[in-house]
Each structure stands twice: as structure tokens, then as C-alpha cells.
Design an enzyme around this catalytic site. Structure first.
Site, PDB file in Angstrom:
ATOM      1  N   GLY A 156       1.901 -12.011   5.933  1.00 30.70           N
ATOM      2  CA  GLY A 156       1.051 -10.843   6.187  1.00 30.70           C
ATOM      3  C   GLY A 156       0.933 -10.531   7.665  1.00 30.70           C
ATOM      4  O   GLY A 156       1.075 -11.401   8.504  1.00 30.70           O
ATOM      5  N   SER A 157       0.631  -9.287   8.021  1.00 34.25           N
ATOM      6  CA  SER A 157       0.671  -8.895   9.411  1.00 34.25           C
ATOM      7  C   SER A 157       0.266  -7.430   9.556  1.00 34.25           C
ATOM      8  O   SER A 157      -0.363  -6.866   8.681  1.00 34.25           O
ATOM      9  CB  SER A 157       2.081  -9.123   9.957  1.00 34.25           C
ATOM     10  N   ARG A 158       0.686  -6.799  10.682  1.00 38.51           N
ATOM     11  CA  ARG A 158       0.325  -5.409  10.924  1.00 38.51           C
ATOM     12  C   ARG A 158       1.449  -4.707  11.664  1.00 38.51           C
ATOM     13  O   ARG A 158       2.165  -5.323  12.463  1.00 38.51           O
ATOM     14  CB  ARG A 158      -0.953  -5.345  11.761  1.00 38.51           C
TER      15      ARG A 158
END
Length: 215
Positions: free
Chosen positions: A184-186
Site C-alpha cells: 500500500g502507498s500513495r
């Protein structure tokens, strides 16, 4: 509001480039435990969690084919729009949060040429946290019909490795795969001054499908 699923993935699903260091050992361990589980109860107990973990890894690192949407600027990431902020230089930053359940392969928001790919070391706090502004990141710049477009891949608390696929100087098509953030991240994209944003905070996005700008 644009429909982020109307041109959803079609065709096959492959495994993302850059997944091997995590995926291969997990799948190999699951295969070994399953093979030995027929002869040993101890191995049978091991086979259940390792097989579940391998299945989860295969899901995390899936890379589905996409029918790319027509539009000036399309989403570089699967996820949810976390924020839309006017920037000090007149641009607008659209931040897309990617959960561990999203596809983690990112795509080019426009056609153009990669003019810069810069890796910046940093921390690993959750990507939805304000302190994530100081996380590890890869900053991309593209020379496009709209001028310079900046896109930033930001590592999160789980995703501790960003894998760029393309070097500086590469010509890219809109929607082309450009890199992977593990787990997960952005992803942030900066729209030039004068470009209206078509998405809303809380809206789901699909890389290569959801249009980010408005005519």
C-alpha cells in the site's frame, strides 16, 4: 462524476514486474509444504498458512490488462482520492491513496517523454498520514502536450520499495506501465494551472481508466 469502472480491466492478468523478491520465496515455500503435507501432519499444518500467504501475494502483485480511457489526464493509480489541494505555484495536487488490496502497478497519466526519475530516501509512515510527506519517494517528470507533468510515487508503512520501470528519456504512451509500489502507498499527480479537476475526494480511481481532468 466520471465512472472509474466503465472501462475496467479486460483480457488476462499477469504478475507485476518487481514482485519476484517477495513472491517467489513465498510460492516456493507453499509448494514445498503442500508436497510434503501428504506424508506429514506437521507439514500439513504449515501448508495452510503458507498457501494462504502465497495466494495473498499473487493477489497483491496482480497486473491486469486495461482498456485505456480517452482523455487528457488519466489516473496513474488504483485507489481512492485522498485529497485535492491547490499548490503554491498554481498547480493542483491530486493525491490517490492505494490500500494493500489495490493493484500496485502505476501508469503514465499522459503520453510524453520521461524527463526525470529521481529517488528520494525517507521514512515509512502510513501513506494517509501527514508525516508521509517525508516518506521515501520517486519523483517523475513528463514532457507532455500540457507541458511538464509531475507525478510522485510515495512509499507507505507496508510498501517499502518503489520499483521504476522506465529510465529518463523514455517515450511513453498514455496508460503505459511505469512502475510498481509494493503493497500500500500513495501517488500524487500535479495538474498544471488552468486544468480543472474532474474527481472528488473519496472517489475510487482505476489506473488508466479514470479521467482526472475536466474539459
Amino acid at each position: 462524476m466520471p465512472d472509474s469502472t466503465s472501462s475496467a480491466s479486460r483480457g488476462g492478468v499477469r504478475i507485476a514486474r518487481g514482485a519476484s523478491p517477495w513472491l517467489l520465496p513465498t510460492v516456493a515455500t507453499a509448494a514445498l509444504s503442500l508436497a510434503r503435507a501428504r506424508k506429514s501432519g506437521r507439514w500439513a499444518a504449515v501448508a495452510v498458512p503458507t498457501t494462504a500467504l502465497a495466494a495473498g501475494m499473487l493477489w497483491f502483485f496482480r497486473d491486469p490488462e486495461r482498456e485505456i480511457t480517452d482523455g487528457r489526464v488519466i489516473s496513474p493509480a488504483d485507489g481512492v482520492v485522498q485529497s485535492i489541494m491547490p499548490w503554491k505555484d498554481g498547480r493542483t495536487r491530486v493525491a490517490i491513496f492505494m490500500s494493500p488490496l489495490n493493484v500496485h502497478v502505476n501508469r503514465a497519466p499522459l503520453a510524453g517523454t520521461v524527463t526525470s526519475v529521481e529517488h528520494i530516501p525517507g521514512g515509512f509512515v502510513p501513506a494517509f498520514n501527514k508525516e508521509s510527506e517525508n516518506n521515501e519517494r520517486v519523483v517523475w517528470h513528463f514532457d507532455t502536450e500540457l507541458g511538464d507533468i509531475e507525478m510522485v510515487q510515495i512509499a507507505g508503512a507496508v510498501a517499502r520499495r518503489i520499483v521504476p520501470y522506465l529510465p529518463e528519456g523514455t517515450k511513453v504512451e498514455q496508460g503505459e506501465r511505469i512502475g510498481l509500489i509494493r503493497f500500500g502507498s500513495r501517488v500524487d499527480i500535479y495538474l498544471p494551472e488552468g486544468i480543472d479537476v474532474a474527481v472528488e475526494v473519496g472517489q475510487a480511481t482505476t489506473a488508466g481508466v479514470t479521467r482526472i481532468d475536466r474539459d
